[in-house]
Design an enzyme around this catalytic site. Structure first.
Site, PDB file in Angstrom:
ATOM      1  N   ASP A  46       0.783  -1.242   0.000  1.00  0.00           N
ATOM      2  CA  ASP A  46       0.000   0.000   0.000  1.00  0.00           C
ATOM      3  C   ASP A  46       0.818   1.299   0.000  1.00  0.00           C
ATOM      4  OD1 ASP A  46      -1.993  -1.878   0.180  1.00  0.00           O
ATOM      5  OD2 ASP A  46      -2.863  -1.161   2.035  1.00  0.00           O
ATOM      6  N   LYS A  91      -7.046  -5.021  -3.160  1.00  0.00           N
ATOM      7  CA  LYS A  91      -7.868  -5.557  -2.067  1.00  0.00           C
ATOM      8  C   LYS A  91      -8.838  -4.501  -1.583  1.00  0.00           C
ATOM      9  CE  LYS A  91      -4.183  -4.279   1.040  1.00  0.00           C
ATOM     10  NZ  LYS A  91      -4.906  -3.243   1.776  1.00  0.00           N
ATOM     11  N   CYS A 129      -2.256  -2.876   7.532  1.00  0.00           N
ATOM     12  CA  CYS A 129      -2.080  -3.799   6.397  1.00  0.00           C
ATOM     13  C   CYS A 129      -0.784  -4.600   6.478  1.00  0.00           C
ATOM     14  CB  CYS A 129      -2.232  -3.048   5.087  1.00  0.00           C
ATOM     15  SG  CYS A 129      -3.950  -2.487   4.873  1.00  0.00           S
TER      16      CYS A 129
HETATM   17  C1  VGL Z   1      -4.885   0.621   5.625  1.00  0.00           C
HETATM   18  C2  VGL Z   1      -6.444   1.613   6.972  1.00  0.00           C
HETATM   19  C3  VGL Z   1      -7.420   1.439   6.007  1.00  0.00           C
HETATM   20  C4  VGL Z   1      -3.457   0.198   5.422  1.00  0.00           C
HETATM   21  C5  VGL Z   1      -5.843   0.435   4.642  1.00  0.00           C
HETATM   22  O1  VGL Z   1      -2.999   0.135   4.265  1.00  0.00           O
HETATM   23  O2  VGL Z   1      -2.754  -0.067   6.421  1.00  0.00           O
HETATM   24  N1  VGL Z   1      -5.201   1.191   6.780  1.00  0.00           N
HETATM   25  N2  VGL Z   1      -7.113   0.859   4.851  1.00  0.00           N
END
Ligand code: VGL
Ligand code: ZN
Length: 218
Positions: A14, A116, A161
């Protein structure tokens, strides 16, 4: 101990604009980029593989506070699929600037992109399973197909994540290493980064610097 690069996957979690400087910015997030780029180059130069994940939500996603009346980011609720869902600001909307990878992340050596969180009613932190803990993203099949034994994980965020991905990875029987200088956390609620790091270490997930990992690749 050496690492067999040909059996190693670098998993970059991410590294997207919303987590670097946008809606859900993680402190010092961009610092993960140079070590990830160096690792991706080193792993793939020696016959290994790199993959990157992308949080990829539709409008009105069930993890967005804006999807509920009277809820704010940071509230924690039970949804139809997940108990204890943290509500976030709108982030990583499919096709938006915030969902795009940070421009400094080098995607040239990355052979797989795993998205995702696409289902409106189901959030996904882990790169392996969505938050119902059952729905697969396909990453496990990819890893088995490639004959991968070791997964090096870096990216954002340490306490969400990265944490869920690493715990699933270890549970699936893969050697799991966090590139210690290539992760940064949200730390919401306060203390969640420390808790996540402790929990990962307790479960046999190693923390090793990117420089040392690069030195160990054979
Ligand atoms: C994430 C909060 C919401 C992450 C993704 O990538 O850690 N955190 N969606
Ligand atoms: Zn998300």
């Amino acid at each position: 101990m050496t690492l067999n690069a040909a059996r190693t996957l670098l998993l970059e979690i991410d590294v997207q604009n919303d987590f670097c400087s946008g809606a859900l910015a993680v402190q010092n997030a961009v610092e993960v980029i140079p070590p990830l780029n160096a690792l991706a180059a080193a792993v793939t130069a020696k016959g290994g593989c790199a993959a990157a994940t992308q949080d990829w939500h539709p409008w009105g996603h069930s993890s967005f506070a804006s999807s509920y009346s009277g809820k704010s980011p940071g509230d924690i609720i039970d949804t139809e699929t997940v108990n204890g869902q943290v509500l976030w600001p709108d982030h990583c909307i499919q096709g938006s600037w915030g969902a795009a990878f940070h421009e400094q992340l080098n995607l040239d050596p990355v052979s797989f992109i795993i998205r995702k969180g696409l289902q409106k009613t189901l959030d996904s932190y882990s790169a392996f399973f969505e938050n119902d803990r059952r729905t697969p993203t396909g990453l496990e099949g990819l890893i088995r197909g490639l004959g991968i034994e070791t997964v090096i994980i870096g990216g954002l965020a340490t306490d969400y994540c990265v944490f869920y991905s690493a715990m699933d990875c270890k549970r699936l029987g893969l050697a799991t290493i966090i590139a210690g200088d290539a992760v940064r956390g949200v730390d919401f609620p306060a203390g969640s980064v420390d808790n996540a790091v402790k929990e990962m270490k307790k479960n046999g997930i190693e923390f090793i610097s990117s420089a040392e990992l690069i030195g160990r690749l054979k």
